[in-house]
Scaffold this motif. Structure first.
Motif, PDB file in Angstrom:
ATOM      1  N   MET B   1       0.856  -1.191   0.000  1.00  0.00           N
ATOM      2  CA  MET B   1       0.000   0.000   0.000  1.00  0.00           C
ATOM      3  C   MET B   1       0.893   1.243   0.000  1.00  0.00           C
ATOM      4  N   PRO B   2       0.593   2.216  -0.835  1.00  0.00           N
ATOM      5  CA  PRO B   2       1.411   3.441  -0.812  1.00  0.00           C
ATOM      6  C   PRO B   2       1.332   4.095   0.567  1.00  0.00           C
ATOM      7  N   THR B   3       2.415   4.759   0.930  1.00  0.00           N
ATOM      8  CA  THR B   3       2.432   5.440   2.219  1.00  0.00           C
ATOM      9  C   THR B   3       1.885   6.857   2.074  1.00  0.00           C
ATOM     10  N   ALA B   4       1.726   7.509   3.223  1.00  0.00           N
ATOM     11  CA  ALA B   4       1.294   8.907   3.199  1.00  0.00           C
ATOM     12  C   ALA B   4       2.287   9.740   2.398  1.00  0.00           C
ATOM     13  N   GLN B   5       3.562   9.453   2.625  1.00  0.00           N
ATOM     14  CA  GLN B   5       4.614  10.201   1.921  1.00  0.00           C
ATOM     15  C   GLN B   5       4.512  10.002   0.411  1.00  0.00           C
ATOM     16  N   ASP B   6       4.267   8.739   0.006  1.00  0.00           N
ATOM     17  CA  ASP B   6       4.140   8.443  -1.430  1.00  0.00           C
ATOM     18  C   ASP B   6       3.044   9.300  -2.048  1.00  0.00           C
ATOM     19  N   LEU B   7       1.885   9.318  -1.401  1.00  0.00           N
ATOM     20  CA  LEU B   7       0.742  10.025  -1.990  1.00  0.00           C
ATOM     21  C   LEU B   7       0.905  11.540  -1.883  1.00  0.00           C
ATOM     22  N   GLN B   8       1.389  12.001  -0.734  1.00  0.00           N
ATOM     23  CA  GLN B   8       1.544  13.451  -0.567  1.00  0.00           C
ATOM     24  C   GLN B   8       2.588  13.989  -1.541  1.00  0.00           C
ATOM     25  N   GLY B   9       3.530  13.125  -1.892  1.00  0.00           N
ATOM     26  CA  GLY B   9       4.571  13.539  -2.824  1.00  0.00           C
ATOM     27  C   GLY B   9       4.098  13.682  -4.261  1.00  0.00           C
ATOM     28  N   LEU B  10       2.882  13.235  -4.525  1.00  0.00           N
ATOM     29  CA  LEU B  10       2.362  13.327  -5.886  1.00  0.00           C
ATOM     30  C   LEU B  10       1.860  14.721  -6.218  1.00  0.00           C
ATOM     31  N   ALA B  35      -8.790   4.001  -0.863  1.00  0.00           N
ATOM     32  CA  ALA B  35      -8.899   5.451  -1.001  1.00  0.00           C
ATOM     33  C   ALA B  35      -9.452   6.067   0.275  1.00  0.00           C
ATOM     34  N   THR B  36     -10.398   5.382   0.891  1.00  0.00           N
ATOM     35  CA  THR B  36     -10.980   5.870   2.147  1.00  0.00           C
ATOM     36  C   THR B  36      -9.920   5.951   3.237  1.00  0.00           C
ATOM     37  N   VAL B  37      -9.124   4.914   3.371  1.00  0.00           N
ATOM     38  CA  VAL B  37      -8.041   4.926   4.369  1.00  0.00           C
ATOM     39  C   VAL B  37      -7.093   6.087   4.095  1.00  0.00           C
ATOM     40  N   ALA B  38      -6.768   6.282   2.830  1.00  0.00           N
ATOM     41  CA  ALA B  38      -5.791   7.312   2.468  1.00  0.00           C
ATOM     42  C   ALA B  38      -6.310   8.728   2.738  1.00  0.00           C
ATOM     43  N   TRP B  41      -4.837  10.877   5.435  1.00  0.00           N
ATOM     44  CA  TRP B  41      -3.601  11.628   5.233  1.00  0.00           C
ATOM     45  C   TRP B  41      -3.863  12.993   4.607  1.00  0.00           C
ATOM     46  N   PHE B  42      -5.111  13.264   4.306  1.00  0.00           N
ATOM     47  CA  PHE B  42      -5.484  14.548   3.715  1.00  0.00           C
ATOM     48  C   PHE B  42      -6.674  15.106   4.497  1.00  0.00           C
ATOM     49  N   PRO B  43      -6.413  15.525   5.737  1.00  0.00           N
ATOM     50  CA  PRO B  43      -7.505  15.910   6.647  1.00  0.00           C
ATOM     51  C   PRO B  43      -8.076  17.294   6.326  1.00  0.00           C
TER      52      PRO B  43
END
Lengths: 378, 135
Positions: B1-10, B35-38, B41-43
């Motif tokens: 699963m991508p991490t918070a860092q992976d997704l925030q870095g996009l 997607a719900t879990v992720a 990381w974007f509150p």
């Protein structure tokens, strides 16, 4: 958004039960109890491999979920090492591979046609890494003695755990179009390997449904998974037991699509934490073929196959006819090899570490050779 | 699963895309769940509203993931919402919410769990609440 969808895919791959003493074609031999020395070694456990044996499954346990066990060495009838652990003084790479497994250790060999076995007096030395504390394990050997052909049949025990929300239980399963589609898809994938699904027994789970409908695991605690596999579910012993649950949830919040004991699992042995596999049904109504792919992939782990290449590319399976995707293929420098980086190097194989529907669809002759030899196959 | 860092870095826009994915019925259940879990990381206010809706909704898998994401993204501020879910008819949602509250390890989360323990009738949930209270 397609790239984001593609990023969010995930699969994971992985007591003293007794083998089926009554099944024709299986010779089950209790090996006794062994207490490890301060180094964690059991010492040589004798194995008398009968003539005509095509595979051997030795299993020892239980030693607890917080302890790992593996094989230290295996010697053949001439006294030569058939297998040595990487930390062994006499370590030499062979086409034999043994995992590091918690609580209960199944060891299956051969796992490559290039490293076959013969009858005679062999031995195995197990290593239970209990930190210097002597540990007593009970061991048993299962010798598969019936002939292995170009086609083999695997019976399934399909155990349904808390799936009322899907309208799925033992009475409806045989007529459930999506479940049958999943089984059919798995069959199609296994056909390359000469493996055929035989009798399927549908069973309602009689244990604690509340506890096991959602199996919670983490990197450090897979006890709920192991405890589920220990449950007595009935069914056919010379078969593979598949628990269909609502979800396998890991501590990061991710949904794990499937998890098999091992590789290998303790095939034909009930009552151990390695006695089956678990599949998440969350996508059964959306994408039954995906469930079929997971069943084929995890089922193959249970029966003795490894990933063609592990996700970092540093370890390959012990088969010479499967493609290899090594660390050199990691062109984007992140922590894993993806399907694009492994195109033509195993991404199209069912046992690629991250299988994808309509992409991971092939199996090789050597993979079939291993699968058809498993004691659960007839 | 991508991490918070992976997704925030996009870069910008990922949170909005995840919101779309969490609600997109054309995706598989597990894709929507991830997607719900992720979203945790974007509150943002938008993701809070969506997660609250999913937590109270009829899809048990997405409700469980919403509980996880709320704890991740909002910590103690999520306790009131999660406390409501502790009274759900769904045993599995009560267990997921128990884990989410337990992960906060805060006084308010523990108070919510203790209070629920008095009313909880399911033994699996009771055992989990007790385990989370002693963590």
């Amino acid at each position: 958004m397609t790239w984001l969808i593609a990023m969010l895919g995930l699969v994971a791959c992985g007591n003293n039960g007794t083998g089926d003493t009554g099944a024709a074609g299986l010779d089950v031999q209790p090996l006794g109890s062994y207490t490890t020395d301060t180094g964690g070694l059991t010492g040589n456990i004798p194995l008398e491999i009968p003539d005509g044996t095509s595979s051997v499954l030795v299993h020892c346990g239980d030693y607890g979920y917080d302890v790992l066990g593996t094989a230290w060495d295996i010697k053949d009838s001439s006294g030569a090492y058939y297998y040595t652990n990487q930390y062994h003084d006499a370590y030499a790479a062979t086409q034999m591979r043994v995992g590091n497994l918690d609580d209960h250790l199944p060891v299956l060999f051969p796992v490559s046609p290039d490293h076959d076995i013969s009858s005679g007096s062999w031995s195995i030395n197990a290593w239970i890494a209990s930190g210097g504390t002597p540990t007593t394990v009970d061991c048993e050997a299962i010798y598969r003695t019936d002939p292995v052909g170009s086609s083999g049949t695997i019976d399934l025990n399909v155990v349904l755990v808390g799936l009322d929300g899907l309208g799925l239980d033992a009475s409806t399963a045989a007529d459930d179009a999506d479940l049958q589609a999943a089984l059919s898809y798995a069959q199609d994938l296994w056909s390359d390997a000469g493996l055929v699904i035989g009798n399927v027994t549908y069973l309602d789970f009689k244990g604690n449904v509340d506890r096991y409908s959602v199996v919670d695991i983490s990197d450090t605690d897979a006890s709920e998974f192991g405890d589920l596999l220990k449950q007595d579910v009935g069914g056919t012993t010379r078969a593979m037991t598949v628990f269909f649950v609502q979800e396998i949830a890991d501590a990061s919040g991710a949904t794990v699509l499937g998890l098999a004991a091992g590789p290998p699992g303790a095939a034909t042995v009930t009552g151990t934490s390695k006695s089956g596999m678990v599949v998440t049904t969350a996508d059964l109504r959306d994408a039954p073929n995906e469930i079929g792919l997971i069943l084929a992939h995890e089922g193959a782990h249970f029966l003795g196959l490894f990933h063609t290449s592990e996700k970092t590319g540093d370890v390959q399976d012990p088969l010479s006819d499967t493609p290899e995707c090594t660390e050199a293929s990691n062109t984007d420098g992140n922590s894993y090899l993806d399907r694009d980086e492994c195109a033509g190097k195993g991404a199209d194989n069912v046992m690629f570490w991250a299988p994808a529907i309509d992409i991971s669809s092939t199996m090789t002759a050597d993979q079939g050779w291993v699968l058809r030899r498993n004691p659960a196959v007839h | 699963m991508p991490t918070a860092q992976d997704l925030q870095g996009l870069g910008d826009g990922v949170g909005a895309e995840l919101l779309e994915m969490a609600l997109d019925p054309s995706l598989t259940h597990t894709q929507r769940a991830r997607a719900t879990v992720a979203l945790g990381w974007f509150p943002t206010d938008a993701s809070l509203a969506t997660l609250g809706s999913l937590l109270a909704g009829s899809d048990d898998l997405l409700a469980r993931k919403a509980a996880f994401a709320l704890a991740t993204g909002w910590a103690d501020h999520a306790v009131p919402l999660l406390t409501t879910a502790l009274a759900s008819d769904s045993v599995q949602l009560r267990m997921a919410t128990t884990r989410a509250l337990g992960s906060l390890r805060s006084d308010s989360a523990k108070a919510a769990l203790s209070h629920r323990l008095d009313a909880e009738t399911n033994s699996a949930v009771q055992d989990l609440i007790r385990a989370q209270l002693t963590n």
